[in-house]
Every structure is written in structure tokens, then in C-alpha cells.
Scaffold this active site. Structure first.
Site, short mmCIF file in Angstrom:
data_model
loop_
_atom_site.label_atom_id
_atom_site.label_comp_id
_atom_site.label_asym_id
_atom_site.label_seq_id
_atom_site.Cartn_x
_atom_site.Cartn_y
_atom_site.Cartn_z
N HIS A 95 -34.00 69.67 110.03
CA HIS A 95 -33.42 69.99 108.73
C HIS A 95 -31.92 70.16 108.89
CE1 HIS A 95 -32.73 71.92 104.87
NE2 HIS A 95 -33.88 71.40 104.52
N ASP B 215 -42.16 69.70 104.66
CA ASP B 215 -43.03 68.53 104.46
C ASP B 215 -44.06 68.35 105.56
OD1 ASP B 215 -41.80 67.57 102.08
OD2 ASP B 215 -40.08 66.98 103.27
N1 CMC Z 1 -37.09 63.27 114.95
C1 CMC Z 1 -36.36 62.94 116.02
N2 CMC Z 1 -35.05 63.27 116.17
C2 CMC Z 1 -34.48 63.96 115.17
C3 CMC Z 1 -35.19 64.34 114.02
C4 CMC Z 1 -36.54 63.97 113.92
N3 CMC Z 1 -37.26 64.31 112.85
N4 CMC Z 1 -34.37 65.02 113.17
C5 CMC Z 1 -33.17 65.07 113.79
N5 CMC Z 1 -33.24 64.43 115.02
C6 CMC Z 1 -32.16 64.33 116.01
C7 CMC Z 1 -31.16 63.24 115.62
O1 CMC Z 1 -31.52 62.00 116.19
C8 CMC Z 1 -29.90 63.81 116.22
O2 CMC Z 1 -29.91 63.60 117.60
P1 CMC Z 1 -28.52 63.33 118.41
O3 CMC Z 1 -27.71 64.59 118.23
O4 CMC Z 1 -28.94 63.07 119.81
O5 CMC Z 1 -27.90 62.14 117.75
C9 CMC Z 1 -30.03 65.31 115.99
O6 CMC Z 1 -31.43 65.56 115.98
C10 CMC Z 1 -29.41 65.81 114.70
O7 CMC Z 1 -30.00 65.07 113.63
P2 CMC Z 1 -29.23 64.51 112.37
O8 CMC Z 1 -29.88 63.24 111.94
O9 CMC Z 1 -27.77 64.49 112.63
O10 CMC Z 1 -29.54 65.67 111.35
P3 CMC Z 1 -29.32 65.62 109.80
O11 CMC Z 1 -29.00 66.98 109.40
O12 CMC Z 1 -28.36 64.54 109.43
O13 CMC Z 1 -30.75 65.15 109.22
C11 CMC Z 1 -32.99 65.26 108.50
C12 CMC Z 1 -31.69 66.05 108.73
C13 CMC Z 1 -33.97 66.16 107.77
C14 CMC Z 1 -32.70 64.04 107.63
C15 CMC Z 1 -33.58 64.82 109.88
O14 CMC Z 1 -33.89 65.95 110.64
C16 CMC Z 1 -34.79 63.92 109.73
O15 CMC Z 1 -34.63 62.70 109.59
N6 CMC Z 1 -36.02 64.48 109.72
C17 CMC Z 1 -37.22 63.70 109.47
C18 CMC Z 1 -37.39 63.47 107.97
C19 CMC Z 1 -37.83 64.71 107.26
O16 CMC Z 1 -38.75 65.40 107.70
N7 CMC Z 1 -37.20 64.98 106.11
C20 CMC Z 1 -37.54 66.14 105.26
C21 CMC Z 1 -36.45 67.16 105.27
S1 CMC Z 1 -36.92 68.75 104.60
C22 CMC Z 1 -37.36 68.50 102.95
C23 CMC Z 1 -36.36 67.78 102.14
O17 CMC Z 1 -35.16 67.86 102.28
O18 CMC Z 1 -36.82 67.08 101.24
#
Ligand code: CMC
Length: 450
Positions: free
Chosen positions: A324, A381
């Protein structure tokens, strides 16, 4: 208010004005004082509104991870401590003791409703539950496999065309009617989109049923088979709606505010919010989680090999329902839903192998240094789909359920931005990195690209 003496940083005093903290930016040999604002929970922000006019530079923050776009009094999140509160009330208390309808009132108007306000709002929800009869034909224009989120967004805009009254966000009585109209009709549209997708006739609402039970009735009643909503199932879905009702400046809510900032109407703004929510990184993750768990269950792929894949940057796969932007510890909503999963499944006498799979997957991930170092925990989720499956919500409707829950939050944010006399149109800047000026080339002179 925090006493000035406790505040760190530079403190300046203007004659006759209270002491204000500032941050100093040193740039190209000059110092600039930037005002610091402190929120009611002690969070601080550095005000850069004058940065460009003072320095010529803008801030650069792709994905807005560090940008406060508004001052808002609706929802508070402390991502480090896993705290979520609506208008000051902890999510745990609202989920345990509140109802979705009173939570909606709380979010939109700022206070828990009195008994008479609640009854009145419930009456308004009943009064506005029908959609214009002409709109029933609109549903036939979608292919039978259209995603219900596409139908929901299109139909919210279509219903908006039939709403001719003036919207008065600053007047409680008047806006309560508008809010009830949107909340109630969205539920009717959602159920109708499901019925159309499975080739069954649309079911009319039953005025004597409460909000969530009425949704279940419209989704599951058939002309040849009556369906009596089970109060415990309705209560479980009601709680899911409460947990989804608002989450401050997330992607869809920022979209609603962005559209509202151009003075677009409520229906158009919320329809845009639905589209933003649909994506798998946002609300669409609830559907993606179940698809992921089903794949793991059916394929027999080991959890260790799957987790290795989601850690691999080249694999472009993520552990859905994990991570998140704001929470760097447990998402409090995930905790509540995980607890409720056990209760609901037990009550319904269901054993869902996907719940076992989810718990094992969570265990494997939370032991893994990749997830520990990045502070990636289950989000809302990860477990919500398990409950929705148990109560019979079809997979493609999961994100629609999220949208129904989020409607009050979108309305509260639309209202807050619309009545704010200081609100301005949302218009971020950019750092241009494209070609510098060049001259037009005649068609005959252009060389083909390899
Ligand atoms: N699986 C694998 N790696 C992950 C995940 C994941 N679910 N989430 C984050 N990471 C890694 C990402 O690759 C990055 O690694 P590095 O620093 O080595 O590049 C690090 O963690 C930071 O991630 P980010 O993508 O910069 O984080 P963000 O804040 O931009 O994204 C997120 C947040 C929710 C989009 C992401 O965690 C994600 O894609 N999660 C899976 C989708 C999901 O469950 N979404 C629902 C979110 S909660 C409800 C809502 O908002 O609707």
C-alpha cells in the site's frame, strides 16, 4: 494546537501575528522561507504554493507520493501505525457498531446522524431507489460480457442526465436529498448491471428493506424464485461497505476531486471515480486476488515459486492484495476483514480452500525479507473477496461492491472541494523532457524510421 515551543525547525515572528514555523530552502545561492502547516494530528506539510513564483522551480513528485493536494477534514490515516479514522471515529468501532448508512452520513456531513436524521436519510434512500424507466433500455446496449464497472460508470452519467434539480452542497437538507439519490440509484444500477450480464430480468427494489439487504434482494431475487436476504449476510456486506467508504486522497478520490475542481457535476465526477477505481492496482485488486488464488489452487504451483515470481522485476507480476502507498504496517481494514472471514464462513458452513490458500500465502510472504524490507502487508483487498465469494457475490461484481462502498467518500470529498472558497482547479505542472524546438519537415522530405 501544538505549542510553538515544541515545534522543530525555524520559527519566525511577524509583528502582531502568531509565531509560524518555516522550512528553509537553499537554492542557487539564496534562501527561501517556506511556511509549515500542522494538521490536527500533528502531521506537518511544507507549503510550496509560492515556490515557482519565488524561485522559478517546481516540485517533482511522480505518482504524488509526497504531495498533499488538499487540507481535508474527512479521513485520517496513520500508515506507520495502521490507524484509519472517519471524521475522528476509529474504523474498528464503526465496523463493529455502526451501519453503512450512518457512516455515509458521517462522512458527508461530518457528524454521526441523530436518530431522526438517520430515519430521514433512510426514507430518502427508499424514495430515490428507482431509476427512470427509460434507463432500463440503456442496459440492453451493452454486450452481455461487458464488465459491470464499465456499465456502472456509464449508467451513473446517464442517470445524472435525468437529475434536473439544483445541487446545493452547502445546505445539509438539500444535499442529503442529492446524496440519497446517488447512493440509492448506484445500488439499483449495480444490481441491474449484474442481472443484465446473466440474462435475467431486472428486479425492482423493495421499499421495506434496509439499504444493503435491498441490494441483495435486487441481485438475487428472480421472478420465479423469491430470495429473502439473510440479515447476517446483509450485515457482513454492510461491514464491507463501511470499510471501503473512504480512504482519503487515493487514486479514485483524487480523480473525483480533480474532475470536481473544474466545477463538473457530482454525477460526472463520481462516474470518473468509478473508472479510476476499476484498475487492478486500486479497487480492481479484489477481483485480481481471487483470480490469483484460484490460479494457485488449480495449477498446484507452489507458493514459494509464486512468491519468487512476484519478487522478480522482470516477471511483471505482483502479489495482489499486498502493499500500500500509505500503510507501512498492517492495513487495519485487512485485519478486520480477516477476522470477519472466519466468522462469516463458519456461520454459513462454508469451507473455502481459497481462504486456506490466502492464509498460507500471507504467511510465506510475511516471512520473506523482500516483503519485510519493503513493509508490504496484506491490504483491504486480500481477504475481502473471500467474504464476497462466501455470500454469493460474483467475481466480476467485486469491484462494483467496492464502488458502492466508496460512494459516500467520493461525495464527501466532492462536497468538501465544492464548498471550499479557496479551491482552485487541479492543474499539476510537469518537467518537460521532450525535443527542444525544431522546424516542420515537409512530408516528402521525411525519412522513414528503421
Ligand atoms: N508485490 C510485489 N512487490 C511489490 C508489491 C506487490 N504487491 N507492492 C509493492 N512492491 C514492491 C515494488 O516492486 C517496489 O519494489 P522496489 O523498491 O524494489 O522497486 C516496492 O515494493 C515499493 O512499491 P511501489 O510500487 O513503489 O509502491 P506504490 O506505493 O507505488 O504502490 C500499490 C502501491 C498498492 C499499487 C502496490 O503495492 C501494488 O501494486 N500492490 C498490488 C495491488 C494491490 O493490492 N492494490 C490494492 C491497493 S489497496 C486498495 C486500494 O487502493 O484500492
Amino acid at each position: 494546537m501544538i505549542p510553538v515551543t515544541q515545534r522543530p525547525g525555524n520559527v519566525i515572528e511577524k509583528k502582531g501575528a502568531p509565531m509560524k514555523e518555516t522550512a528553509t530552502l537553499s537554492y542557487r545561492g539564496r534562501n527561501f522561507e517556506l511556511p509549515v502547516h500542522v494538521g490536527t494530528e500533528g502531521e506537518t506539510s511544507i507549503d510550496v504554493t509560492k515556490l515557482r513564483s519565488d524561485t522559478g522551480a517546481i516540485t517533482l513528485d511522480p505518482g504524488y507520493g509526497n504531495t498533499g493536494s488538499v487540507e481535508s477534514a474527512i479521513t485520517f490515516i496513520d500508515g506507520e501505525q495502521g490507524i484509519l479514522r472517519y471524521r475522528g471515529y476509529p474504523i474498528e468501532q464503526l465496523a463493529d457498531r455502526g451501519s453503512f448508512v450512518e457512516t455515509a452520513w458521517l462522512l458527508i456531513f461530518g457528524e454521526l446522524p441523530t436518530e431522526s436524521e438517520l430515519r430521514h436519510f433512510e426514507d430518502l434512500l427508499t424514495e430515490h431507489e428507482m431509476i427512470h424507466e427509460n434507463l432500463r433500455h440503456h442496459f440492453n446496449g451493452f454486450p452481455s460480457d461487458a464488465h459491470p464497472m464499465a456499465i456502472l460508470s456509464a449508467m451513473i452519467n446517464a442517470v445524472g442526465c435525468f437529475q434536473k434539480g439544483i445541487v446545493e452542497p452547502d445546505k445539509t437538507e438539500s444535499f442529503a436529498k442529492t446524496a440519497a439519490r446517488l447512493m440509492s440509484k448506484v445500488r439499483t444500477i449495480a444490481a441491474a448491471s449484474y442481472k443484465v450480464s446473466i440474462g435475467r430480468p431486472i428486479t425492482y427494489p423493495r421499499p421495506e428493506l434496509p439499504y444493503t439487504a435491498n441490494l441483495l434482494h435486487m441481485m438475487f431475487s428472480r421472478p420465479n424464485k423469491s430470495y429473502e436476504p439473510d440479515p447476517e449476510i446483509a450485515a457482513a456486506l454492510d461491514m464491507i461497505f463501511i470499510l471501503h467508504a473512504d480512504h482519503e486522497q487515493n487514486c479514485s478520490t483524487s480523480t473525483v476531486r480533480m474532475v470536481a475542481s473544474s466545477q463538473a457535476n457530482l454525477w460526472a465526477s463520481v462516474a470518473a471515480g468509478v473508472c479510476a477505481l476499476w484498475g487492478p492496482l486500486h479497487g480492481g485488486a479484489n477481483q485480481a486476488v481471487i483470480e490469483m488464488l484460484t490460479h494457485l489452487h488449480d495449477s498446484g504451483e507452489s507458493l514459494e515459486s509464486f512468491v519468487a515470481k512476484v519478487k522478480d522485476k522482470n516477471a511483471a507480476e505482483r502479489l495482489m492484495g499486498f502493499g500500500h502507498r500509505v500503510y507501512k504496517s498492517f492495513d487495519p481494514r485487512a485485519k478486520i476483514i480477516k477476522g470477519a472471514c472466519d466468522r462469516v464462513l463458519k456461520k454459513l458452513g462454508i469451507h473455502d480452500p481459497l481462504l486456506d490458500m490466502a492464509m498460507r500465502l500471507e504467511e510465506v510472504a510475511l516471512r520473506d525479507s523482500y516483503f519485510i524490507e519493503r513493509k508490504l502487508y496484506p491490504n483491504v483487498d486480500f481477504y475481502s473477496g473471500i467474504i464476497m465469494r462466501a455470500i454469493g457475490i460474483p467475481l466480476e461484481m467485486f469491484t462494483v461492491m467496492f464502488a458502492i462502498g466508496r460512494i459516500p467518500g467520493w461525495m464527501a470529498n466532492w462536497r468538501e472541494t465544492t464548498i471550499d472558497p479557496k479551491a482552485r482547479i487541479y492543474r499539476p505542472r510537469q518537467l518537460y523532457v521532450g525535443p527542444t524546438q525544431r522546424d516542420y519537415v515537409e512530408l516528402s522530405q521525411r525519412r522513414g524510421r528503421a
